[in-house]
Design a protein around this motif. Structure first.
Motif, mmCIF file in Angstrom:
data_model
loop_
_atom_site.group_PDB
_atom_site.id
_atom_site.type_symbol
_atom_site.label_atom_id
_atom_site.label_comp_id
_atom_site.label_asym_id
_atom_site.label_seq_id
_atom_site.Cartn_x
_atom_site.Cartn_y
_atom_site.Cartn_z
ATOM 1 N N LEU A 51 25.370 -5.948 -0.601
ATOM 2 C CA LEU A 51 25.262 -5.667 0.625
ATOM 3 C C LEU A 51 24.683 -6.894 1.572
ATOM 4 O O LEU A 51 25.046 -6.864 2.513
ATOM 5 N N MET A 52 23.518 -7.509 0.693
ATOM 6 C CA MET A 52 23.074 -8.523 1.704
ATOM 7 C C MET A 52 24.071 -9.637 1.840
ATOM 8 O O MET A 52 23.883 -10.403 2.824
ATOM 9 N N ASN A 53 24.940 -10.004 0.875
ATOM 10 C CA ASN A 53 25.946 -10.991 1.062
ATOM 11 C C ASN A 53 26.900 -10.840 1.974
ATOM 12 O O ASN A 53 27.319 -11.509 2.828
ATOM 13 N N VAL A 54 27.224 -9.423 2.286
ATOM 14 C CA VAL A 54 28.146 -8.775 3.374
ATOM 15 C C VAL A 54 27.545 -9.068 4.723
ATOM 16 O O VAL A 54 27.899 -9.521 5.771
ATOM 17 N N LEU A 55 26.195 -8.633 4.753
ATOM 18 C CA LEU A 55 25.132 -8.735 5.917
ATOM 19 C C LEU A 55 25.098 -10.374 6.263
ATOM 20 O O LEU A 55 25.173 -10.387 7.602
ATOM 21 N N GLY A 56 24.922 -11.079 5.571
ATOM 22 C CA GLY A 56 24.715 -12.654 5.930
ATOM 23 C C GLY A 56 25.926 -13.412 5.863
ATOM 24 O O GLY A 56 26.199 -14.631 6.068
ATOM 25 N N CYS A 57 27.503 -12.659 5.937
ATOM 26 C CA CYS A 57 28.614 -13.349 6.184
ATOM 27 C C CYS A 57 28.913 -14.341 5.149
ATOM 28 O O CYS A 57 29.753 -15.196 5.348
ATOM 29 N N LEU A 58 28.436 -14.100 3.925
ATOM 30 C CA LEU A 58 28.799 -14.787 2.713
ATOM 31 C C LEU A 58 29.905 -14.084 1.801
ATOM 32 O O LEU A 58 30.439 -14.887 1.175
ATOM 33 N N ASP A 59 30.053 -12.909 2.110
ATOM 34 C CA ASP A 59 31.101 -12.066 1.527
ATOM 35 C C ASP A 59 31.751 -11.048 2.359
ATOM 36 O O ASP A 59 31.281 -10.843 3.562
ATOM 37 N N ARG A 60 33.169 -10.694 2.353
ATOM 38 C CA ARG A 60 33.802 -9.954 3.012
ATOM 39 C C ARG A 60 34.080 -8.603 2.482
ATOM 40 O O ARG A 60 34.430 -8.668 1.593
ATOM 41 N N PRO A 61 33.781 -7.518 3.404
ATOM 42 C CA PRO A 61 34.334 -6.338 2.996
ATOM 43 C C PRO A 61 35.649 -6.122 2.599
ATOM 44 O O PRO A 61 36.610 -6.965 3.183
ATOM 45 N N THR A 62 36.039 -5.467 1.594
ATOM 46 C CA THR A 62 37.436 -5.069 1.099
ATOM 47 C C THR A 62 37.695 -4.065 2.322
ATOM 48 O O THR A 62 38.960 -4.201 2.732
ATOM 49 N N SER A 63 37.251 -3.180 2.832
ATOM 50 C CA SER A 63 37.660 -2.406 3.827
ATOM 51 C C SER A 63 36.399 -1.726 4.687
ATOM 52 O O SER A 63 35.248 -2.139 4.428
ATOM 53 N N GLY A 64 36.806 -1.235 5.640
ATOM 54 C CA GLY A 64 35.630 -1.083 6.539
ATOM 55 C C GLY A 64 35.479 -2.153 7.802
ATOM 56 O O GLY A 64 36.414 -3.134 7.834
ATOM 57 N N ARG A 65 34.495 -1.934 8.600
ATOM 58 C CA ARG A 65 34.171 -3.043 9.578
ATOM 59 C C ARG A 65 32.794 -3.383 9.704
ATOM 60 O O ARG A 65 31.807 -2.634 9.466
ATOM 61 N N TYR A 66 32.762 -4.517 10.015
ATOM 62 C CA TYR A 66 31.321 -5.213 9.944
ATOM 63 C C TYR A 66 31.204 -5.912 11.303
ATOM 64 O O TYR A 66 32.032 -6.792 11.661
ATOM 65 N N ARG A 67 30.097 -5.512 12.080
ATOM 66 C CA ARG A 67 30.053 -6.325 13.437
ATOM 67 C C ARG A 67 28.608 -6.852 13.627
ATOM 68 O O ARG A 67 27.596 -6.245 13.074
ATOM 69 N N VAL A 68 28.405 -8.162 13.973
ATOM 70 C CA VAL A 68 27.287 -8.794 14.253
ATOM 71 C C VAL A 68 27.236 -9.217 15.811
ATOM 72 O O VAL A 68 28.094 -9.927 16.211
#
Length: 657
Positions: A51-68
């Motif tokens: 989850l932290m990697n996704v929050l820090g844009c080190l990793d991408r979600p397989t599905s869903g949406r992430y906004r910064v």
């Protein structure tokens, strides 16, 4: 209503394990507002680090949406994700993730390298942050010279280098003792008090107690999200909590920016190469040997060619000889009577001719006192020594008047002088017998080496051709005519005109020509061919050296995978990583080329000690070509390792040991 700073909606992250997909995050909905202090808790394997990697844009979600900040990052290209990491996020890792070959101050300033900030500004900011974190005296120490707590404070300073809006800390106290852990949490508390958003991933409730909000995870899902009264972590007392990040230099998008990036890549490449000196030297060994071989072979070939041309020049270049007959060895040549002095006079009148000499050649007995020897007696014209570019050691040559009068005068060579008169007797003015004809010695020709280095023991005497024909040998025909062409006149065209003129005069072609320029061209062509052949053999070693560079660089990428991950985490673009490794490969090859060139000069000194006939001749063209060749090899064989480095996934790279 303002957009949340960080917003995840229905985020799922799956990994492929064999033929099966494993979900590490399951339908995560999470909103983090600016200025929050959030702790994400859970047991090992709960998905909190993912989850932290996704929050820090080190990793991408397989599905869903992430906004910064309202921007959907799912469709952003890698370089835009790098920009977000560089400008908005600061990472603090459990294992510090410092670059081992860099000092503390250099580790801190790495993130701002990729923003294009001026070096002086970066350095000042990094030293200031370290001083405020109590590491002013440790700035020049490398990570292995620092304690765990000191290393973690260096990583905190690095996270703040670009003025991170969001600080992401993954188990920041996991590798620290309790005192150092409390110090790090105090610093995080001060950052939060200064208005930064802090997200801490931990399994330690004492660490989570510093947060105002705790998100608990289990099996990849959020099971609770609660607010709490946070433990007092610190006041906003430190300047590092408020300091502005270094500003990028103007023009970073243009030529100046490209130059700055290249300079930074050179600086980082040099630091990486000097950190592994032995490996660097072994890597460039093949290039050193290859460049040294090519440059030395070309220099030896050029020296040999120059030597042969000088030898040919000593025989008189730019000359064309005319002989009776169809070619060398023609048995009917002696029967041809048409080559006469009038032909030489006709040739001398041509505009492309510098000088002409007729020739009559016979072996004859030459005597002086009680010394009786066989010598080559050459009946020549008054321009012979000009035509053949022969110098006189003493005395004079005969002139036009002597030729007209059939004068009994002679010029002898140095061998004839030594044989007939000895070293101490001056032969000028003395009389010798050629056959039974007395001739006065009026000159001694300077000593001349025979072709291509060997000395000659033949004796030579030159007399006017009229004297040779009328008083020594009889007959009017010539054994040959030598024509010297004016400087700048093409030899082939002159040879063609000579042939046309004499054919008209004789009514047929009963002679052949021998052009000294053809020897020069043959020598030059042969020299180029041999040099090319030997150079191609030497190039093989260059290619082998290039393959060695590629293999070592590929190994280097594997060994430095974690370093690549760290650089990507702090904001390095793919092009930055590729440029750094490509510059390293080119730098290795260019340095190897420079060493190879230097060693080739050393080879020339050894060569000159054993070979005295010619020297190695280095040309600026060959040296420039060597440097260009080594650079091209660096680019060609460094591209694949550099591309592999640039394509690494940040999360996977950071997980490597």
């Amino acid at each position: 209503m303002a957009e949340p700073l960080l917003e995840l909606a229905g985020v799922t992250r799956c990994y492929q394990t064999g033929e099966k997909q494993t979900a590490v995050l399951r339908d995560i909905d999470l909103t983090i507002e600016a200025g929050e202090f959030v702790a994400i808790m859970g047991a090992s394997g709960s998905g909190k680090s993912t989850l932290m990697n996704v929050l820090g844009c080190l990793d991408r979600p397989t599905s869903g949406r992430y906004r910064v900040g309202g921007v959907d990052v799912g469709a952003l290209p890698p370089d835009e994700l790098a920009r977000l990491r560089r400008e908005r996020f600061g990472f603090i890792f459990q294992r510090y993730h410092l670059l081992a070959h860099l000092s503390a101050v250099d580790n801190v300033q790495v993130p701002s390298v990729y923003t294009g900030a001026a070096r002086r500004t970066r350095l000042s900011r990094a030293r200031e942050l370290l001083a405020q974190l109590g590491l002013a005296e440790r700035g020049e120490h490398r990570p292995n010279q620092l304690s765990g707590g000191q290393q973690q404070r260096v990583s905190v300073a690095r996270a703040l280098m670009n003025g991170a809006e969001v600080v992401l800390a993954d188990e920041p106290t996991g590798a620290l003792d309790s005192k150092s852990g409390r110090e790090v949490m105090r610093i995080l508390g001060e950052l939060h008090a200064a208005g930064r958003t802090v997200v801490v991933v931990t399994h330690d409730e004492q660490v989570a107690a510093y947060a105002h909000r705790v998100v608990e995870m289990s099996d990849g899902a959020i099971v609770s999200d609660r607010a709490q009264a946070a433990r007092r972590g610190g006041e906003m007392t430190e300047d590092y909590a408020r300091a502005e990040p270094p500003a990028p230099q103007p023009g970073q998008a243009g030529v100046a920016g490209s130059a700055a990036r290249l300079f930074q890549a050179l600086s980082m490449a040099w630091a990486a190469l000097t950190a592994h000196r032995l490996r660097t030297l072994l890597t460039m060994l093949g290039i050193v040997i290859g460049i040294m071989s090519v440059v030395s072979i070309v220099a030896i070939g050029e020296g040999a060619k120059r030597y042969m041309l000088d030898e040919i020049s000593s025989m008189g270049t730019n000359t064309i000889d005319v002989y009776p007959g169809r070619d060398w060895g023609d048995s009917d040549a002696a029967l041809i009577k048409t080559l006469v002095p009038a032909d030489a006079q006709a040739l001398a009148a041509e505009p492309y001719v510098d000088s002409v000499t007729p020739g009559v050649y016979r072996n004859a007995t030459v005597r002086h006192g009680n010394v009786d020897v066989q010598a080559m007696v050459n009946g020549v014209g008054e321009r012979f020594f000009q035509v053949r570019a022969r110098a006189l050691a003493s005395g004079i040559s005969f002139g036009e008047d002597a030729v007209r009068r059939h004068a009994q005068v002679a010029v002898i060579d140095s061998n004839a002088r030594r044989t007939l008169f000895g070293e101490r007797t001056d032969p000028i003015g003395r009389t010798i017998l050629i056959g039974n004809v007395p001739c006065t010695v009026i000159g001694v020709a300077a000593e001349q080496r025979a072709s291509f280095g060997g000395g000659t023991h033949d004796l030579a005497v030159w007399v006017p051709y009229t004297t040779a024909s009328a008083r020594l040998f009889g007959g009017r025909q010539l054994d040959g005519i030598t024509v010297r062409i004016k400087a700048g006149q093409p030899g082939e065209a002159a040879e063609r005109k000579i042939t046309e003129l004499l054919t008209r005069r004789h009514g047929r072609k009963d002679f052949f020509t021998y052009n000294m320029d053809s020897i020069v061209k043959t020598v030059e062509s042969t020299g180029r061919t041999l040099t090319l052949l030997l150079s191609l053999i030497a190039v093989v070693s260059l290619i082998v050296g290039g393959i060695g560079v590629m293999n070592i660089m590929l190994v280097s990428v594997t060994e430095r995978t974690r370093e690549i991950g760290i650089r990507m985490a702090v904001g390095a673009r793919r092009s930055d990583v590729m440029l750094q490794f490509l510059v390293e490969a080119v730098l290795v090859c260019v340095l190897g080329g420079a060493i190879g060139i230097a060693l080739s000069f050393a080879v020339s000194f050894v060569f000159s000690a054993f070979v005295d006939r010619w020297n190695m001749i280095f040309s600026a063209k060959s040296l420039v070509a060597a440097v260009a060749c080594s650079t091209a090899i660096g680019v060609a064989f460094g591209f694949m390792p550099a591309r592999n480095a640039a394509r690494l996934d940040p999360v996977e790279a950071l997980s490597r040991d």
